[in-house]
Design a protein around this motif. Structure first.
Motif, PDB file in Angstrom:
ATOM      1  N   ASN A  73     -61.658  23.714  59.678  1.00 36.61           N
ATOM      2  CA  ASN A  73     -61.916  25.076  60.138  1.00 36.61           C
ATOM      3  C   ASN A  73     -62.394  25.074  61.584  1.00 36.61           C
ATOM      4  O   ASN A  73     -63.052  24.144  62.038  1.00 36.61           O
ATOM      5  CB  ASN A  73     -62.952  25.749  59.232  1.00 36.61           C
ATOM      6  CG  ASN A  73     -63.036  27.256  59.490  1.00 36.61           C
ATOM      7  OD1 ASN A  73     -62.095  27.858  60.006  1.00 36.61           O
ATOM      8  ND2 ASN A  73     -64.157  27.842  59.148  1.00 36.61           N
TER       9      ASN A  73
ATOM     10  N   THR B 121     -58.378  32.388  48.368  1.00 30.89           N
ATOM     11  CA  THR B 121     -57.345  33.293  48.877  1.00 30.89           C
ATOM     12  C   THR B 121     -56.085  32.507  49.250  1.00 30.89           C
ATOM     13  O   THR B 121     -54.964  32.887  48.879  1.00 30.89           O
ATOM     14  CB  THR B 121     -57.876  34.045  50.123  1.00 30.89           C
ATOM     15  OG1 THR B 121     -59.132  34.624  49.804  1.00 30.89           O
ATOM     16  CG2 THR B 121     -56.916  35.122  50.561  1.00 30.89           C
TER      17      THR B 121
ATOM     18  N   SER C  53     -61.410  21.312  55.350  1.00 26.95           N
ATOM     19  CA  SER C  53     -62.858  21.213  55.565  1.00 26.95           C
ATOM     20  C   SER C  53     -63.354  22.481  56.233  1.00 26.95           C
ATOM     21  O   SER C  53     -62.687  23.021  57.115  1.00 26.95           O
ATOM     22  CB  SER C  53     -63.211  20.046  56.483  1.00 26.95           C
ATOM     23  OG  SER C  53     -62.899  18.835  55.869  1.00 26.95           O
ATOM     24  N   GLY C  54     -64.510  22.934  55.805  1.00 26.37           N
ATOM     25  CA  GLY C  54     -65.214  24.004  56.513  1.00 26.37           C
ATOM     26  C   GLY C  54     -64.868  25.416  56.090  1.00 26.37           C
ATOM     27  O   GLY C  54     -65.339  26.368  56.692  1.00 26.37           O
ATOM     28  N   TRP C  55     -64.045  25.566  55.066  1.00 26.72           N
ATOM     29  CA  TRP C  55     -63.737  26.908  54.582  1.00 26.72           C
ATOM     30  C   TRP C  55     -64.673  27.286  53.444  1.00 26.72           C
ATOM     31  O   TRP C  55     -65.050  26.428  52.624  1.00 26.72           O
ATOM     32  CB  TRP C  55     -62.295  26.970  54.067  1.00 26.72           C
ATOM     33  CG  TRP C  55     -61.307  27.447  55.089  1.00 26.72           C
ATOM     34  CD1 TRP C  55     -61.525  27.717  56.405  1.00 26.72           C
ATOM     35  CD2 TRP C  55     -59.916  27.714  54.838  1.00 26.72           C
ATOM     36  NE1 TRP C  55     -60.357  28.123  57.002  1.00 26.72           N
ATOM     37  CE2 TRP C  55     -59.369  28.139  56.062  1.00 26.72           C
ATOM     38  CE3 TRP C  55     -59.095  27.640  53.712  1.00 26.72           C
ATOM     39  CZ2 TRP C  55     -58.010  28.480  56.191  1.00 26.72           C
ATOM     40  CZ3 TRP C  55     -57.755  27.972  53.832  1.00 26.72           C
ATOM     41  CH2 TRP C  55     -57.220  28.390  55.065  1.00 26.72           C
ATOM     42  N   SER C  56     -65.017  28.575  53.368  1.00 21.87           N
ATOM     43  CA  SER C  56     -65.776  29.094  52.228  1.00 21.87           C
ATOM     44  C   SER C  56     -64.913  29.003  50.968  1.00 21.87           C
ATOM     45  O   SER C  56     -63.681  28.922  51.058  1.00 21.87           O
ATOM     46  CB  SER C  56     -66.150  30.549  52.476  1.00 21.87           C
ATOM     47  OG  SER C  56     -64.973  31.346  52.452  1.00 21.87           O
ATOM     48  N   TRP C  57     -65.550  29.042  49.799  1.00 23.73           N
ATOM     49  CA  TRP C  57     -64.749  28.993  48.560  1.00 23.73           C
ATOM     50  C   TRP C  57     -63.827  30.191  48.464  1.00 23.73           C
ATOM     51  O   TRP C  57     -62.717  30.127  47.948  1.00 23.73           O
ATOM     52  CB  TRP C  57     -65.654  28.843  47.316  1.00 23.73           C
ATOM     53  CG  TRP C  57     -66.503  30.050  47.023  1.00 23.73           C
ATOM     54  CD1 TRP C  57     -67.785  30.258  47.440  1.00 23.73           C
ATOM     55  CD2 TRP C  57     -66.127  31.203  46.253  1.00 23.73           C
ATOM     56  NE1 TRP C  57     -68.221  31.479  47.001  1.00 23.73           N
ATOM     57  CE2 TRP C  57     -67.236  32.080  46.261  1.00 23.73           C
ATOM     58  CE3 TRP C  57     -64.967  31.585  45.570  1.00 23.73           C
ATOM     59  CZ2 TRP C  57     -67.219  33.306  45.614  1.00 23.73           C
ATOM     60  CZ3 TRP C  57     -64.953  32.808  44.924  1.00 23.73           C
ATOM     61  CH2 TRP C  57     -66.061  33.661  44.945  1.00 23.73           C
ATOM     62  N   MET C  58     -64.292  31.336  49.015  1.00 22.49           N
ATOM     63  CA  MET C  58     -63.476  32.561  48.964  1.00 22.49           C
ATOM     64  C   MET C  58     -62.199  32.381  49.789  1.00 22.49           C
ATOM     65  O   MET C  58     -61.106  32.763  49.358  1.00 22.49           O
ATOM     66  CB  MET C  58     -64.330  33.712  49.519  1.00 22.49           C
ATOM     67  CG  MET C  58     -63.731  35.073  49.302  1.00 22.49           C
ATOM     68  SD  MET C  58     -63.426  35.403  47.559  1.00 22.49           S
ATOM     69  CE  MET C  58     -62.514  36.920  47.711  1.00 22.49           C
ATOM     70  N   ARG C  59     -62.355  31.785  50.971  1.00 22.82           N
ATOM     71  CA  ARG C  59     -61.195  31.570  51.832  1.00 22.82           C
ATOM     72  C   ARG C  59     -60.231  30.564  51.181  1.00 22.82           C
ATOM     73  O   ARG C  59     -59.005  30.715  51.232  1.00 22.82           O
ATOM     74  CB  ARG C  59     -61.680  31.085  53.208  1.00 22.82           C
ATOM     75  CG  ARG C  59     -60.616  30.961  54.275  1.00 22.82           C
ATOM     76  CD  ARG C  59     -60.069  32.311  54.684  1.00 22.82           C
ATOM     77  NE  ARG C  59     -58.682  32.210  55.113  1.00 22.82           N
ATOM     78  CZ  ARG C  59     -58.282  31.985  56.360  1.00 22.82           C
ATOM     79  NH1 ARG C  59     -59.171  31.882  57.319  1.00 22.82           N
ATOM     80  NH2 ARG C  59     -57.004  31.902  56.653  1.00 22.82           N
ATOM     81  N   LYS C  60     -60.804  29.529  50.549  1.00 22.86           N
ATOM     82  CA  LYS C  60     -59.960  28.545  49.850  1.00 22.86           C
ATOM     83  C   LYS C  60     -59.197  29.202  48.711  1.00 22.86           C
ATOM     84  O   LYS C  60     -58.009  28.958  48.507  1.00 22.86           O
ATOM     85  CB  LYS C  60     -60.826  27.417  49.289  1.00 22.86           C
ATOM     86  CG  LYS C  60     -61.226  26.381  50.306  1.00 22.86           C
ATOM     87  CD  LYS C  60     -61.949  25.235  49.631  1.00 22.86           C
ATOM     88  CE  LYS C  60     -62.416  24.217  50.660  1.00 22.86           C
ATOM     89  NZ  LYS C  60     -63.478  23.356  50.180  1.00 22.86           N
TER      90      LYS C  60
ATOM     91  N   SER D 287     -61.910  33.758  63.438  1.00 18.53           N
ATOM     92  CA  SER D 287     -60.626  33.908  62.746  1.00 18.53           C
ATOM     93  C   SER D 287     -60.095  35.324  62.936  1.00 18.53           C
ATOM     94  O   SER D 287     -60.859  36.281  63.016  1.00 18.53           O
ATOM     95  CB  SER D 287     -60.807  33.618  61.261  1.00 18.53           C
ATOM     96  OG  SER D 287     -59.629  33.991  60.565  1.00 18.53           O
TER      97      SER D 287
END
Ligand code: GDP
Ligand code: MG
Length: 245
Positions: free
Chosen positions: A208, A138, A129-136, A214
């Motif tokens: 997150n 990666t 939960s709470g991550w951007s799509w980019m972070r997911k 981070s």
């Protein structure tokens, strides 16, 4: 069972107290130890850790002179925990992304025979939960590449939420791990699989961080990618066979 939890901190002042409370609440039946490895956090996390340690003899603090990497922080904390007699050592992030409520499930997995229990976002029941799509993307890419290129059978190779039986460290010398940063976890999981340890993935809900920032950056991601390639080359070398066999 003497169980130690190793926490790496760099600027986690707002998170450390609720985290330590959560650990103490969830591991009541254990002979618990907590090792905080702080890299001279500019926000004073190390000072806070010292005051928590003063109030609770189960807590110890390793102070390092500067930001030397999450991997080497885990290494130093694990070695301290083993010297202090831990029979199992957990690692976890300090930012409350790793819910302390999952600690009993990790402990149960080890009690029922696992050598290593991994808190996993990528098995059924696991969530982020709470991550951007980019972070997911990666994180998912790093894990898929690790599986495809290194032959890993683990789904969450990059997480730092793990409980490891002491006997694993007799065969797996943490000083032999070359990665210093976030890639350390990938390398540790790879070595543990090569050595044939029983690994159980326990689903976790990764949330997150709400406080602090981070510390992941491009250089950590690049070094993780290079570590995956290195493990992949090492695997090819080993599987191409020893002519004497
Ligand atoms: N001691 C130490 N801890 C670190 C270092 N880098 C990251 N951490 C800690 O490692 C954990 C994970 O870092 P975080 O920034 O949350 O990474 P993310 O969850 O991947 O975004 C946190 O508890 C950080 O404070 C470091 O160089 N030294
Ligand atoms: Mg985090």
């Amino acid at each position: 069972v003497r169980l130690a939890v190793v926490i790496g901190t760099y600027n986690e002042r707002e998170n450390l107290t609720p985290l330590i409370d959560g650990i103490r609440r969830n591991l009541t039946g254990e002979d618990l130890r907590i090792v905080v490895v702080d890299d001279n956090s500019p926000d004073g996390t190390g000072v806070l850790a010292d005051s928590l340690a003063k109030a609770d003899p189960r807590i110890s603090v390793i102070h390092r002179p500067g930001k030397l990497g999450l991997g080497t922080a885990m290494r130093d904390g694990i070695q301290r925990a083993l010297r202090d007699g831990a029979e199992a050592v957990a690692t976890m992030d300090a930012d409350l992304s790793h819910p302390p409520e999952a600690l009993p499930r990790l402990r149960n997995a080890v009690q029922s025979g696992a050598d290593i229990a991994l808190g996993s976002r990528y098995v059924p029941g696991g969530r982020i939960s709470g991550w951007s799509w980019m972070r997911k993307l990666t994180s998912a890419t790093a894990n898929t590449l690790t599986r495809v290129l290194t032959g890993s059978r683990v789904h969450d190779n990059t997480g730092n939420y793990r409980l490891v039986r002491r006997s694993v460290f007799d065969a797996l010398d943490v000083n032999a791990i070359r990665s210093e940063g976030y890639a350390w976890q990938i390398e540790f999981a790879g070595l543990a699989q090569q050595l044939g340890f029983r690994i159980t993935e326990v689903p976790i809900h990764f949330i997150n961080r709400r406080a602090g920032a981070s510390k992941i950056n491009r250089s950590e991601i690049l070094r993780a990618a290079l570590t995956i390639l290195r493990l992949s080359v090492q695997r090819k070398k080993t599987s191409s066979g020893n002519p004497q066999r």
